[in-house]
Design an enzyme around this catalytic site. Structure first.
Site, short mmCIF file in Angstrom:
data_model
loop_
_atom_site.label_atom_id
_atom_site.label_comp_id
_atom_site.label_asym_id
_atom_site.label_seq_id
_atom_site.Cartn_x
_atom_site.Cartn_y
_atom_site.Cartn_z
N LYS A 1 0.84 -1.20 0.00
CA LYS A 1 0.00 0.00 0.00
C LYS A 1 0.88 1.25 0.00
O LYS A 1 1.90 1.30 0.70
CB LYS A 1 -0.91 -0.02 1.23
CG LYS A 1 -1.97 1.08 1.27
CD LYS A 1 -2.87 0.89 2.49
CE LYS A 1 -3.94 1.97 2.58
NZ LYS A 1 -4.81 1.78 3.76
N SER B 1 -9.54 1.79 2.92
CA SER B 1 -8.70 2.53 1.98
C SER B 1 -7.67 1.66 1.26
O SER B 1 -7.01 2.12 0.34
CB SER B 1 -7.97 3.66 2.72
OG SER B 1 -7.11 3.13 3.73
N SER C 1 -9.71 -0.45 7.19
CA SER C 1 -9.17 -0.26 5.85
C SER C 1 -8.46 -1.46 5.25
O SER C 1 -8.13 -1.46 4.07
CB SER C 1 -8.21 0.94 5.84
OG SER C 1 -8.93 2.14 5.93
#
Length: 471
Positions: free
Chosen positions: A66, A141, A165
């Site tokens: 990420k 996210s 997330s």
């Protein structure tokens, strides 16, 4: 192919780390233009794969990371225009540990800006599509990491979880996502959103792969004062029979769910009973109010953490004739959702409202944690949906409050610091549905052992979206 299967083939000499890297790089180049899972790729991947020692424990495995997790020499944007060209001179501890064991960073995945969102629609660059339905979101996210796994663009991924997330996109994309006990994985190198809630979490397409990843990244770190001195024993915990466990189904999460989620929950309870778990309904009375407390505490911490982005030290600097004007112009580069949360956080921390909002939210957090501790004196695991429904269409949550409600079942684990695991539990039509297990503080391994038993009983591993030719 699953990560532990790739590793076994490399160990037997059937395939080289370079061949694995070439295969995944080719697949990303073919499929990701239509998916948008990656913000950037590691340009030195093949060179690094050729040089890696095939005898290392994770040699041959590539990892999608990420893009709010620092990677030395590789652009790290946090999904924001403000960090569009930021290249860290240091490495996140989790990434450094993976590399030391022979794993390679494939690329950096898309996310909602600074981790603030539940759909990856708030990325400053482009949205990521759900591999099971390109008209729907992958969640957020960590939507880029989840989508990359579901499309088999990578065998392993790292995400971060502040209010769900890792788990919510895992549910939307039919993969596994673990929010570890707070401090189980070092936060050094994770770009801060809300420091008392943030946690790097592993994502994978099987429980054994999740255990492989956790054994690599977990453990104490002198660079993170909040890290825990709990040696990781995840793969070891998967061996042997499933112990007798008491499973509590959270009553407050049983109403208002979609038909597919309700069906998945009913079927999962049947499977767990057949596996020998005793099942009972329990109450976590404060859980429905956890969302309100979270959206006071998280923005408050964000308003402090994001104050450092003023254009003077690093990140993008906007032009201005004076320092104040330059700082204002720089912060104008924040996206709408980031601005919204910073404003909320600044308000609740202001002198006239601190006790009315922030103080009461902290008191609520202590009560929520005490209730969870009491529950775990009665049961060994908690079960509830990860989300009330499967992935929603792009643009369906334009109202910020509607988007915030996506975190209804996930924020409790962050506020209490407890480990929580989202696992694939079925489908609603063509869309994956995820359920969530919570365990007592520090008992992350217990989550994986129970999830493995469910996986083996239902053949949920190897689930991926029907995109391209299988590797």
């Amino acid at each position: 192919m699953l990560a532990h299967e790739i590793r076994a083939r490399v160990a037997r000499g059937e395939v080289s780390p370079l061949e694995v890297a070439q295969a995944y790089l080719k697949r990303v180049q073919e499929l990701d233009p239509g998916l948008g899972a990656f913000l950037s790729l590691n340009e030195r991947l093949l060179e690094e794969a050729e040089a890696v020692d095939p005898g290392l424990p994770l040699a041959g495995l590539v990892v999608a990371v990420k893009d709010n997790i620092a990677t030395r020499g590789l652009r790290t944007t946090a999904g924001s225009r403000l960090l569009e060209n930021f290249v860290p001179p240091y490495e996140a501890t989790a990434v450094a540990r993976l590399k030391a064991l022979g794993a390679l960073v494939l690329g950096k995945t898309n996310l909602d800006e600074f981790g603030m969102g539940s759909s990856t629609e708030h990325s400053a660059f482009f949205p990521t599509k759900n591999p099971f339905d390109p008209d729907r979101v992958p969640g957020g996210s960590s939507g880029g990491s989840a989508a990359a796994l579901a499309a088999d663009l990578a065998p392993l991924a790292l995400g971060s979880d502040t209010g769900g997330s890792v788990r919510q996109p895992a549910a939307f994309c039919g993969v596994y996502g673990l929010k570890p006990t707070y401090g189980r994985v070092s936060r050094f190198g994770l770009i801060a959103y809300a420091s008392s809630l943030d946690q790097i979490g592993p994502m994978a397409r099987s429980v054994r792969d999740l255990a492989l990843l956790m054994d690599a990244v977990a453990g104490p770190d002198p660079l993170d004062a909040t890290s825990l001195d709990l040696p990781p024993r995840f793969q070891e915990a998967l061996e042997g029979p499933l112990p007798p466990l008491r499973l509590g189904v959270v009553r407050e999460a049983l109403a208002g769910n979609s038909p597919g989620v309700e069906r998945a929950l009913e079927e999962a309870l049947k499977v767990f009973r057949e596996l020998g778990l005793s099942v009972r309904e329990v109450s976590w009375p404060s859980l429905p109010q956890a969302l309100a407390a979270y959206y006071i505490l998280a923005p408050a911490e964000a308003s402090s953490n994001l104050a450092r982005y003023d254009g003077t030290l690093y990140g993008r600097r906007a032009e201005g004739e004076e320092v104040e004007g330059m700082m204002e112009a720089t912060r104008a580069l924040f996206g709408l959702e980031v601005k919204r949360r910073v404003l909320v956080g600044t308000f609740v921390l202001s002198s006239g409202y601190y006790e009315a909002y922030y103080g009461r939210a902290q008191a609520f957090r202590r009560r929520l944690k005490a209730e969870a501790q009491a529950l775990f004196r009665e049961v060994d695991l908690l079960l509830l949906p990860t989300t009330p429904h499967p992935a929603f269409p792009f643009g369906a949550r334009r109202d910020p409050l509607a988007m915030y409600r996506e975190d209804l079942y996930t924020v409790g684990a962050n506020l209490t610091g407890l480990p929580a695991l989202s696992f694939p539990a079925g489908f609603e039509g063509h869309l994956p549905v995820g359920l969530q297990l919570l365990a007592p503080w520090g008992e992350d391994e217990r989550l994986l052992r129970a999830a493995l038993a469910f996986e083996e009983a239902t053949a949920r591993a190897h689930l991926k979206a029907p995109l391209g030719e299988a590797l």
